[in-house]
Design an enzyme around this catalytic site. Sequence first.
Site, mmCIF file in Angstrom:
data_model
loop_
_atom_site.group_PDB
_atom_site.id
_atom_site.type_symbol
_atom_site.label_atom_id
_atom_site.label_comp_id
_atom_site.label_asym_id
_atom_site.label_seq_id
_atom_site.Cartn_x
_atom_site.Cartn_y
_atom_site.Cartn_z
ATOM 1 N N HIS A 1 -5.069 -8.489 3.031
ATOM 2 C CA HIS A 1 -6.517 -8.330 3.142
ATOM 3 C C HIS A 1 -7.044 -9.183 4.293
ATOM 4 O O HIS A 1 -6.736 -10.375 4.374
ATOM 5 C CB HIS A 1 -7.213 -8.769 1.849
ATOM 6 C CG HIS A 1 -7.027 -7.820 0.720
ATOM 7 N ND1 HIS A 1 -7.231 -8.170 -0.606
ATOM 8 C CD2 HIS A 1 -6.674 -6.507 0.691
ATOM 9 C CE1 HIS A 1 -7.006 -7.126 -1.374
ATOM 10 N NE2 HIS A 1 -6.669 -6.112 -0.619
ATOM 11 N N ARG B 1 0.853 -1.177 0.000
ATOM 12 C CA ARG B 1 0.000 0.000 0.000
ATOM 13 C C ARG B 1 0.896 1.236 0.000
ATOM 14 O O ARG B 1 2.036 1.199 0.462
ATOM 15 C CB ARG B 1 -0.897 0.033 1.234
ATOM 16 C CG ARG B 1 -1.917 -1.102 1.323
ATOM 17 C CD ARG B 1 -2.774 -0.945 2.578
ATOM 18 N NE ARG B 1 -3.791 -1.991 2.657
ATOM 19 C CZ ARG B 1 -3.645 -3.129 3.324
ATOM 20 N NH1 ARG B 1 -2.504 -3.384 3.957
ATOM 21 N NH2 ARG B 1 -4.623 -4.020 3.363
#
Length: 294
Positions: free
Chosen positions: A260, A144
């Site tokens: 996730h 990210r």
Amino acid sequence: MSACEDFLAYLQVERRMSAHTLDAYRRDLAALSGWSEAGSGDPLEALQADQLRQFIAAEHRRGLASKSLQRRLSACRSFYTWLLRQGRIEVDPTAGLRAPRAPRRLPQVLDADEAVRLVELPTDAPLGRRDRALLELFYSSGLRLSELCTLRWRDLDFIGGSVSVVGKGQRQRLVPVGSHACKALLDWRAEGAATAEAPVFPGRGGAFISQRAVQIRIKQLAQRQGLFKHVHPHMLRHSFASHILESSGDLRGVQELLGHADIATTQIYTHLDFQHLAKVYDATHPRARRRKTP
């Protein structure tokens, strides 16, 4: 403190949510509170299911997009679930409420050739080695933007070829770093004496580089490399995930690599993979293409 302030404090202290997520919850609950004050004047703890349904409908009429409505309702659900656990209400008024379904939008990705063209930029320009290391690491590990910007040199293991990152919900994970990315990072580190605690990609004054600076730089570098798509950091993360899944078919593995919490978030990449397969099928199968009607 009000119930809303207590809830936000709980999210910050016990759930360790990011400042960005806290701001989103604060805005959504403020919208509900403002709507109630303008209408019945009831405090949030006293609102009933029909009132919340009216609130969602009013926001929809106001033009709020389906995805934003879903996020707003999600914030309300979390708030009332917390109130119920705290014993401040007896019934959860959000039970059974539904927001309009948002259309699924598949993330845009670079194909493998475009990704290679982007990361293999020349390093002789000012900050060329830094830019090469940044792009290689993004595409190699699918980080990210926030994770990449806050990396320190101690987080990287060049012998093992891995990087340790702390993602959403303060969850730590170990992600592989490819050989090309390792070399680019070592070349970048050789330009200066970097301590273990120093940022891998420092900004002004030696602090962590800002996320906005990385977004602007990647857009500039993509144009310089002849990629005239809207290239942004998350596109590199999407490309990483799509290419890994296309090669391996291991959805659970991709979930772990991306960090996730819910595999449903990762499953969108299976749609991307099918989209690719459908194009191959249409282009190659002799009876796949629809013939034009005369």
